[in-house]
Design an enzyme around this catalytic site. Structure first.
Site, PDB file in Angstrom:
ATOM      1  N   ASP A 478      -3.767   1.623  -4.850  1.00 42.62           N
ATOM      2  CA  ASP A 478      -3.208   1.519  -3.495  1.00 42.62           C
ATOM      3  C   ASP A 478      -1.995   2.448  -3.322  1.00 42.62           C
ATOM      4  O   ASP A 478      -1.424   2.961  -4.308  1.00 42.62           O
ATOM      5  CB  ASP A 478      -2.802   0.058  -3.255  1.00 42.62           C
ATOM      6  N   ASP A 548      -7.459  -1.573   6.584  1.00 36.51           N
ATOM      7  CA  ASP A 548      -7.010  -2.963   6.494  1.00 36.51           C
ATOM      8  C   ASP A 548      -7.512  -3.782   7.675  1.00 36.51           C
ATOM      9  O   ASP A 548      -7.283  -4.987   7.725  1.00 36.51           O
ATOM     10  CB  ASP A 548      -5.477  -3.030   6.427  1.00 36.51           C
TER      11      ASP A 548
HETATM   12  C1  DGJ Z   1      -3.019  -2.724   1.310  1.00 39.97           C
HETATM   13  C2  DGJ Z   1      -4.488  -2.767   1.032  1.00 39.97           C
HETATM   14  O1  DGJ Z   1      -5.204  -2.010   1.950  1.00 39.97           O
HETATM   15  C3  DGJ Z   1      -4.939  -4.221   1.031  1.00 39.97           C
HETATM   16  O2  DGJ Z   1      -6.325  -4.291   0.867  1.00 39.97           O
HETATM   17  C4  DGJ Z   1      -4.201  -4.956  -0.059  1.00 39.97           C
HETATM   18  O3  DGJ Z   1      -4.583  -4.448  -1.305  1.00 39.97           O
HETATM   19  C5  DGJ Z   1      -2.713  -4.835   0.147  1.00 39.97           C
HETATM   20  N1  DGJ Z   1      -2.302  -3.477   0.303  1.00 39.97           N
HETATM   21  C6  DGJ Z   1      -1.974  -5.449  -1.018  1.00 39.97           C
HETATM   22  O4  DGJ Z   1      -0.630  -5.257  -0.931  1.00 39.97           O
END
Ligand code: DGJ
Length: 729
Positions: A478, A548
């Site tokens: 991430d 997201d």
């Molecule tokens: C952003 C990601 O896109 C989510 O799926 C998740 O992993 C969060 N970060 C966790 O902090």
């Protein structure tokens, strides 16, 4: 042979199955661009450039030539700088004497078998006998600054790649202030720009606009390729549709800030320039040193669908690498939207147990398993298990999950650090921050200085230990904020303009080491959703979490927008809860499943709280996905509707041999007095008869494509339907 040099006319012609690209070396040694588009054979295209009196007020005439000569109107492969081509330039330089000029002339060229690689950067590859490389060397005689233009020609794939190597072959340092990967002068025409804009949880929204008489810029100054724009643009004829019309694709294989510029000049000719973002860029080249730009992947096709098909195939087969890129992917359960930070061994095991019973292949432990990570204020940087949440350690959980017949995956965000972390307390100078200034926080975190080798080595140590010591089959990588305060405490003042690019090189170095050492691990990219969805990341991570926003209706636009440049096998897509956590919308489980299945499929919700009917639906979805996965990931993808318009969205996937097809339809807004929908399918064999499983009808490919298919009336909230077609002999 896809690259031919005509010695007589000094022409270099690159040919692919359906496209031609030509340049010539003129009598002054200028590398002129002559053509890129549909094939024109061996024809010398220089007849298109005609002499006209250009020496009216304000226009420069170089080389003490006649009034009909000017670099300012000449189509060129890579421009000189500061010598009177006032359009977009390919490079900007400051020479040791302070002058800002570089005038490039042809020196030599070389044709090689195979595809070039780029030191320290991702680059597309050849699977054996697929590509040839052309390298044209240009030089500025005064300073010795040399540009080696690299072209990779993938004849059968209608793809031409480009990158520039800039070498200081002189005796004094030169500072680059811009170093583009691509300069492309397009043929005269009436062009539109398509680009893919967005924001967090709303990535890659397609937008199309005419290219006016101005400079249009698409880019990112955020240190990542970004949610806001994508390093992929399409320039297409104003009349171009999905099925026909001249379409050019330009995709930068780079995960940092970028810039794509288009200028429609005073003589109605459009120039495209694409490369790394030059807003804060400068790079000092000492004598003997070279700079390598990232790669641009070019394609030209008749219609947007054909253009997408070229990119889909190329990204799947010539960009993504490793053991997993063409393999079936595991169906995931990710705990993020199920528990967020509130995780512990019992909860995770309960979720995994439910997932295993439904047929899910892999469990992913998301953010919150390490350091003092109870919310987003602390812990990043400390890649050691949080024993308060997982008192028996990682192995206990992993063993239990493996015991259920599932693989185990884990989340990391290596390039970040929280102020409240042991790592930051030990190495505050490892975070990017300008001297004497309070750094800017994003999601309460700072960005590590990936241009510093010590930082990269430290992260390599942590992550390789994690992978060595535990049975981890998958990593979700991430990156949750944009980069600012771009200052490295490890570099001198006159090198600070290099930090953004060195950051990206550090990231690639880390990914390269880890993916080489752990080839069995599947890496999935992520950046607060799809904020770093680009061909550079796809070289290391064959799938990337798309957004997201997991709302199925919103996803139709995000997945549809992404599909212009990237194949479905690269798009991480999960079924999440209803009501959806981002939009509050309730969609049926069937609709959520159909949308997420056009991607690298998974689930991200608390399965332990679902009614039995949803669990049964999930069981069936997973079985269906396993049956259809090869078709979905390897078939040809057709957008049957414009994802930004209308009250329904439909898309279709056809197997390579046209024997199977899957047609998906989602009603995106309820209609009063709905009528039956008619949709024409695409890509089928007109002479074959197709059995449609869901209606048990047999209809010819020609009829389905030219007459269309009539759907039953669909009522209710966001209904969706899949049709499975197979050839009936
Ligand atoms: C952003 C990601 O896109 C989510 O799926 C998740 O992993 C969060 N970060 C966790 O902090």
């Amino acid at each position: 042979m896809s690259i031919v040099y005509d010695r007589q006319e000094n022409l270099l012609t690159l040919t692919t199955e359906n496209t031609g690209y030509q340049m010539c070396i003129d009598e002054l040694g200028i590398l002129r661009h002559l053509h890129y588009g549909s094939r024109t054979g061996a024809q010398d295209m220089s007849y298109q450039i005609i002499d006209f009196d250009y020496a009216f007020s304000g226009n420069p005439i170089q080389y003490r030539r006649e009034r009909n000569f000017s670099l300012d109107i000449l189509p060129q492969e890579y421009t000189s700088f500061g010598v009177g081509d006032f359009r977009l330039n390919s490079v900007a330089v400051i020479n040791a004497d302070g002058s800002r000029a570089a005038q490039f002339h042809y020196v030599s060229h070389e044709i090689r078998k195979g595809k070039y690689a780029i030191p320290e950067l991702p680059a597309s590859y050849d699977n054996g006998d697929e590509a040839e490389t052309l390298i044209v060397t240009l030089r500025d005689e005064v300073t010795g600054l040399t540009v080696k233009l690299h072209y990779g020609v993938f004849e059968k794939l209608d793809i031409i790649t480009r990158y520039a190597e800039i070498c200081n072959d002189g005796k004094a340092p030169v500072t680059l202030e811009k170093a583009a990967s691509l300069c492309l002068d397009l043929p005269h025409g009436n062009w539109d720009l398509m680009h893919f804009w967005g924001k967090h949880a709303m990535e890659r929204q397609p937008e199309r606009q005419p290219i006016g008489h101005c400079i249009t810029t698409v880019g990112s100054t955020r240190g990542t390729s970004s949610h806001q724009q994508n390093p992929f643009i399409i320039v297409c004829d104003h009349e171009a549709t999905e099925d026909h019309g001249d379409c050019y694709g330009m995709m930068l294989a780079y995960s940092g800030g970028f810039k794509a510029e288009l200028e429609n000049s005073q003589i109605n000719s459009v120039r495209a320039v694409m490369g790394i973002d030059d807003t804060y860029f400068s790079w000092k080249l000492e004598p003997g040193q070279s700079f390598h730009t990232p790669e641009v992947i070019l394609s030209f096709a008749d219609g947007l669908t054909a253009l997408s098909h070229n990119y889909h195939h190329f990204i799947r087969h010539n960009v993504c690498r490793g053991k997993h890129h063409l393999e079936k992917r595991p169906v995931l359960i990710n705990n993020w939207e199920a528990t967020y930070f509130d995780l512990n061994e019992d909860k995770m095991y309960a979720l995994a147990k439910e997932a295993a019973a439904l047929g899910i292949d892999q469990f992913v432990l998301d953010d919150g398993w390490f350091g003092a990570r109870y919310d987003d204020n602390a812990g990043l940087g400390d890649w050691f298990v949080n024993y308060d949440k997982l008192p028996n350690g990682l192995d206990s959980l992993i063993e239990k999950i493996n015991g259920l017949g599932m693989k185990f995956g884990i989340w990391v965000e290596p390039e970040m650090v929280n102020e409240d972390s042991d790592l930051y307390r030990a190495h505050p100078d490892w975070a990017l921050s300008a001297p004497d200034r309070t750094p800017t926080f994003g999601r309460n975190q700072l960005v590590l200085d990936m241009s510093n080798k010590d930082v990269v080595d430290y992260l390599y140590g942590c992550l390789s230990t994690l992978l060595k010591e535990h049975n981890i089959a998958y990593i979700k990588w991430d990156f949750n904020r944009s980069v600012c305060d771009v200052y490295s405490h490890a570099l001198p003042a006159d090198r600070q303009g290099e930090v953004s690019h060195r950051f990206v090189l550090g990231l690639y170095n880390l990914l390269d080491r880890l993916t080489t050492e752990f080839p069995d691990v599947l890496f999935e990219g992520c950046s607060g959703g799809g904020g770093r969805f680009d061909a550079g990341m796809l070289y290391y991570t064959p799938q990337i979490w798309l957004s997201d926003d997991t709302d199925a209706i919103e996803r139709l636009i995000i997945q549809g927008g992404t599909s212009y440049g990237y194949p479905v096998s690269t798009m991480g897509a999960h079924v999440s809860a209803a009501p959806n956590h981002q939009t509050g919308r309730t969609t049926p489980i069937n609709t959520r499943g159909i949308v997420a299945m056009s991607g690298a499929f998974g689930y991200e919700l608390d399965l332990t709280k679902l009614p039995e009917s949803d669990k049964e639906a999930i069981r069936i979805q997973i079985q269906r996905y396993h049956q259809d996965e090869v078709l979905i990931h390897q078939g040809s993808y057709y957008r049957l509707t414009d994802v930004t318009k209308g009250y329904y969205t439909a898309w279709q996937i056809v197997s390579e041999d046209k024997s199977k097809s899957l047609v998906n339809l989602v009603i995106t807004s309820p209609q009063p007095n709905p009528e039956p929908l008619h949709i024409r399918f695409k890509g089928l064999d007109p002479n074959a008869n197709y059995h449609i499983e869901e209606s048990d009808k047999v209809i010819s490919g020609a009829a389905l494509m030219n007459g269309g298919y009539t759907y039953p009336v669909m009522h209710g909230d966001y209904p969706a339907m899949q049709l499975h077609l197979s050839v009936r002999s």
